[in-house]
Enzyme design. Sequence first.
Site, PDB file in Angstrom:
ATOM      1  N   ARG A  93      50.693  46.573  28.821  1.00 13.10           N
ATOM      2  CA  ARG A  93      51.697  47.329  27.799  1.00 13.10           C
ATOM      3  C   ARG A  93      52.177  48.656  28.055  1.00 13.10           C
ATOM      4  NH1 ARG A  93      48.319  44.621  23.694  1.00 13.10           N
ATOM      5  NH2 ARG A  93      49.566  42.710  23.267  1.00 13.10           N
TER       6      ARG A  93
ATOM      7  N   LYS B 159      65.412  54.289  34.180  1.00 13.97           N
ATOM      8  CA  LYS B 159      65.752  52.823  34.181  1.00 13.97           C
ATOM      9  C   LYS B 159      65.062  51.983  34.887  1.00 13.97           C
ATOM     10  CE  LYS B 159      70.324  53.284  32.215  1.00 13.97           C
ATOM     11  NZ  LYS B 159      71.862  52.927  32.560  1.00 13.97           N
TER      12      LYS B 159
ATOM     13  N   GLU C  98      76.818  57.755  44.892  1.00 12.27           N
ATOM     14  CA  GLU C  98      76.471  58.076  43.636  1.00 12.27           C
ATOM     15  C   GLU C  98      76.586  59.692  43.602  1.00 12.27           C
ATOM     16  OE1 GLU C  98      75.764  56.133  41.423  1.00 12.27           O
ATOM     17  OE2 GLU C  98      74.632  54.240  42.333  1.00 12.27           O
TER      18      GLU C  98
ATOM     19  N   LYS D 247      71.802  64.665  36.834  1.00 12.20           N
ATOM     20  CA  LYS D 247      71.368  63.521  36.109  1.00 12.20           C
ATOM     21  C   LYS D 247      70.028  64.060  35.159  1.00 12.20           C
ATOM     22  CE  LYS D 247      69.979  58.910  36.251  1.00 12.20           C
ATOM     23  NZ  LYS D 247      69.830  57.777  37.010  1.00 12.20           N
TER      24      LYS D 247
ATOM     25  N   GLU E 257      70.691  55.927  26.526  1.00  9.47           N
ATOM     26  CA  GLU E 257      72.132  55.717  26.579  1.00  9.47           C
ATOM     27  C   GLU E 257      72.565  55.321  25.478  1.00  9.47           C
ATOM     28  OE1 GLU E 257      73.073  53.654  30.314  1.00  9.47           O
ATOM     29  OE2 GLU E 257      74.676  52.697  29.554  1.00  9.47           O
TER      30      GLU E 257
ATOM     31  N   ARG F 194      74.890  59.191  28.509  1.00 10.23           N
ATOM     32  CA  ARG F 194      74.390  58.696  29.551  1.00 10.23           C
ATOM     33  C   ARG F 194      75.252  57.625  30.253  1.00 10.23           C
ATOM     34  NH1 ARG F 194      67.863  57.167  31.156  1.00 10.23           N
ATOM     35  NH2 ARG F 194      68.710  56.504  33.321  1.00 10.23           N
TER      36      ARG F 194
ATOM     37  N   ASN G 124      77.849  55.571  34.782  1.00 13.88           N
ATOM     38  CA  ASN G 124      78.049  54.190  35.116  1.00 13.88           C
ATOM     39  C   ASN G 124      79.761  54.189  35.628  1.00 13.88           C
ATOM     40  OD1 ASN G 124      76.048  52.476  34.324  1.00 13.88           O
ATOM     41  ND2 ASN G 124      75.940  53.194  32.394  1.00 13.88           N
TER      42      ASN G 124
ATOM     43  N   HIS H 200      80.848  51.538  37.991  1.00 13.90           N
ATOM     44  CA  HIS H 200      79.615  50.143  37.901  1.00 13.90           C
ATOM     45  C   HIS H 200      80.243  49.129  37.348  1.00 13.90           C
ATOM     46  CE1 HIS H 200      77.202  53.831  39.102  1.00 13.90           C
ATOM     47  NE2 HIS H 200      76.232  53.016  38.988  1.00 13.90           N
TER      48      HIS H 200
ATOM     49  N   HIS I 144      79.504  46.586  39.682  1.00 11.02           N
ATOM     50  CA  HIS I 144      78.533  45.114  39.215  1.00 11.02           C
ATOM     51  C   HIS I 144      79.238  43.733  39.489  1.00 11.02           C
ATOM     52  CE1 HIS I 144      75.606  47.821  36.919  1.00 11.02           C
ATOM     53  NE2 HIS I 144      75.378  48.133  38.043  1.00 11.02           N
TER      54      HIS I 144
ATOM     55  N   HIS J 138      74.772  48.042  46.495  1.00 15.51           N
ATOM     56  CA  HIS J 138      75.282  48.606  45.411  1.00 15.51           C
ATOM     57  C   HIS J 138      76.160  49.801  45.354  1.00 15.51           C
ATOM     58  CE1 HIS J 138      74.802  49.813  41.106  1.00 15.51           C
ATOM     59  NE2 HIS J 138      74.319  50.997  41.484  1.00 15.51           N
TER      60      HIS J 138
HETATM   61  P1  NAD Z   1      67.413  49.408  48.722  1.00 18.58           P
HETATM   62  O1  NAD Z   1      66.222  49.662  47.718  1.00 18.58           O
HETATM   63  O2  NAD Z   1      67.575  48.110  48.870  1.00 18.58           O
HETATM   64  O3  NAD Z   1      67.087  50.184  50.057  1.00 18.58           O
HETATM   65  C1  NAD Z   1      68.271  50.163  50.866  1.00 18.58           C
HETATM   66  C2  NAD Z   1      67.593  49.723  52.253  1.00 18.58           C
HETATM   67  O4  NAD Z   1      67.081  51.009  52.826  1.00 18.58           O
HETATM   68  C3  NAD Z   1      66.454  48.641  52.146  1.00 18.58           C
HETATM   69  O5  NAD Z   1      66.668  47.739  53.470  1.00 18.58           O
HETATM   70  C4  NAD Z   1      65.427  49.503  52.448  1.00 18.58           C
HETATM   71  O6  NAD Z   1      64.257  48.758  52.895  1.00 18.58           O
HETATM   72  C5  NAD Z   1      65.770  50.588  53.586  1.00 18.58           C
HETATM   73  N1  NAD Z   1      65.091  51.875  53.435  1.00 18.58           N
HETATM   74  C6  NAD Z   1      64.557  52.486  52.509  1.00 18.58           C
HETATM   75  N2  NAD Z   1      64.303  53.812  52.802  1.00 18.58           N
HETATM   76  C7  NAD Z   1      64.249  53.852  53.832  1.00 18.58           C
HETATM   77  C8  NAD Z   1      64.170  54.942  55.117  1.00 18.58           C
HETATM   78  N3  NAD Z   1      63.838  55.889  54.511  1.00 18.58           N
HETATM   79  N4  NAD Z   1      64.531  54.686  56.150  1.00 18.58           N
HETATM   80  C9  NAD Z   1      65.008  53.163  56.818  1.00 18.58           C
HETATM   81  N5  NAD Z   1      65.282  52.290  55.824  1.00 18.58           N
HETATM   82  C10 NAD Z   1      65.010  52.671  54.498  1.00 18.58           C
HETATM   83  O7  NAD Z   1      68.613  49.877  47.732  1.00 18.58           O
HETATM   84  P2  NAD Z   1      69.161  51.474  47.156  1.00 18.58           P
HETATM   85  O8  NAD Z   1      70.465  51.797  47.732  1.00 18.58           O
HETATM   86  O9  NAD Z   1      67.915  52.705  47.358  1.00 18.58           O
HETATM   87  O10 NAD Z   1      68.951  51.139  45.911  1.00 18.58           O
HETATM   88  C11 NAD Z   1      69.900  50.149  45.265  1.00 18.58           C
HETATM   89  C12 NAD Z   1      69.252  49.845  44.022  1.00 18.58           C
HETATM   90  O11 NAD Z   1      69.032  50.651  43.029  1.00 18.58           O
HETATM   91  C13 NAD Z   1      70.028  48.721  43.227  1.00 18.58           C
HETATM   92  O12 NAD Z   1      69.361  47.453  42.741  1.00 18.58           O
HETATM   93  C14 NAD Z   1      70.643  49.248  42.041  1.00 18.58           C
HETATM   94  O13 NAD Z   1      70.798  48.450  41.007  1.00 18.58           O
HETATM   95  C15 NAD Z   1      69.616  50.214  41.767  1.00 18.58           C
HETATM   96  N6  NAD Z   1      69.811  51.351  40.966  1.00 18.58           N
HETATM   97  C16 NAD Z   1      69.177  51.728  40.005  1.00 18.58           C
HETATM   98  C17 NAD Z   1      69.537  53.066  39.317  1.00 18.58           C
HETATM   99  C18 NAD Z   1      68.403  53.405  38.023  1.00 18.58           C
HETATM  100  O14 NAD Z   1      68.682  54.243  37.345  1.00 18.58           O
HETATM  101  N7  NAD Z   1      67.401  52.561  37.973  1.00 18.58           N
HETATM  102  C19 NAD Z   1      70.383  53.719  39.621  1.00 18.58           C
HETATM  103  C20 NAD Z   1      71.293  53.275  40.477  1.00 18.58           C
HETATM  104  C21 NAD Z   1      70.927  52.416  41.407  1.00 18.58           C
HETATM  105  N1  GLY Z   2      72.247  54.987  37.147  1.00 23.79           N
HETATM  106  C1  GLY Z   2      72.738  55.130  35.676  1.00 23.79           C
HETATM  107  C2  GLY Z   2      71.794  55.544  34.741  1.00 23.79           C
HETATM  108  O1  GLY Z   2      70.502  56.098  35.311  1.00 23.79           O
HETATM  109  O2  GLY Z   2      71.996  55.863  33.464  1.00 23.79           O
END
Ligand code: NAD
Ligand code: GLY
Length: 368
Positions: A126, A148, A190, A232, A242, A246, A250, A253, A257, A270
């Site tokens: 939990r 998130k 972003e 942020k 949100e 917030r 997006n 997005h 998406h 992404h």
């Molecule tokens: P990811 O986590 O897939 O990383 C991208 C690639 O880079 C992967 O292959 C990873 O292994 C590699 N990598 C990571 N760090 C590295 C480094 N220092 N050197 C070499 N390679 C490295 O993708 P991302 O772009 O970091 O994140 C995208 C995800 O984040 C999506 O799923 C998206 O929905 C999510 N997201 C979430 C939020 C949120 O608020 N929670 C906001 C924006 C995006």
């Molecule tokens: N990436 C969108 C949010 O965190 O609200």
Amino acid sequence: MIESPAVPSTLEVALGDRSYPIHIGPGLLGDPQWLAPHLAGRQVMVVTNETVAPLYLEKLTQGLADDLEVRTLVLPDGEATKTLAHVERIWDALLAAGFNRRCTLIALGGGVTGDMVGFAAACYQRGVAFVQVPTTLLAQVDSSVGGKTGVNHPRGKNMIGAFWQPRAVLIDTGTLATLPPRELSAGLAEVLKYGLIRDADFLAWLEAELPALRGLDAAALTHAIERSCALKAEIVAEDETEQGVRALLNLGHTFGHAIEAHQGYGHWLHGEAVGTGMLMAAELSCRLGWLSEAEVARVRMLIEAAGLPLTAPAEMGVDDFLAIMRLDKKNLDSRLRLILLRALGDACIHDETPPQTLAALIEAFPRR
Ligand code: NAD
Ligand code: GLY
């Protein structure tokens, strides 16, 4: 990337007794003083993936105190792994190790790792503590901050999840040195987003500095990360779950998406989908009479200069976009809610776009 000797800077996400710091600087990963104060107890599980593990896992764990019980879990890489099945692997590992409610999960990696580990932490017994150690630009400027967490569903991106704040965010800017250029560009999407929604001066700064950012200039990257995190943190403090402002985060997005889900997770990054989505949002804002053609051209130039795609997938028709956009989490009472631009640096939530205007925009948008 030349590492600047600067002392790390610290920002705060102000959420009352759940407030937490964001530390930003080179070399934080290998220095346990940044992590130690945020551990809930002696049990620590570091979760990462098979790409990041050989680069940074040992660096992170080697400095941790001897009296800690440290376990590691290395998951496969990629957006396609952001599933409940992989979160279950985290829970299995925690249970197998006999970890209790005072354990701490560490998410070492990009947004995929951070989102999954955060969700695992939100649900395990939990809710247990977790710390974000983001290693992509996208995760450093966006996904690691704000709580998130979650996974994708075949029918929609990030459809299963929870709001669960980390104890701290440790941004080691040195990790960007190993990031592939395509991933750096995805992160820049972003960064551009913050300028477009809320900070016209930052947008102008980005216009001048994009070549330096793409060249891994340490000072430019640090400023871009600090300004993005500050914006942020401000928005999350105002509207954690949100209910209003917030949603502006997006921008691009809803279109993005749709591209990601339609193409199959992982084919478009992404950030790439968000880049194209922001251009679609700018063009729609122009059709609604808010942005001029010249302003849209400026957005297009910024997205191109960041190394992001300017065209949507050839095989995606209007109905493909609309079918997925109708499932967007922002929609209320079956009304499509879009984030659009009243001006550059001034975004709004809009739920009155005439359907024919939206369809015409999607139809006319260039394909490749
Ligand atoms: P990811 O986590 O897939 O990383 C991208 C690639 O880079 C992967 O292959 C990873 O292994 C590699 N990598 C990571 N760090 C590295 C480094 N220092 N050197 C070499 N390679 C490295 O993708 P991302 O772009 O970091 O994140 C995208 C995800 O984040 C999506 O799923 C998206 O929905 C999510 N997201 C979430 C939020 C949120 O608020 N929670 C906001 C924006 C995006
Ligand atoms: N990436 C969108 C949010 O965190 O609200």
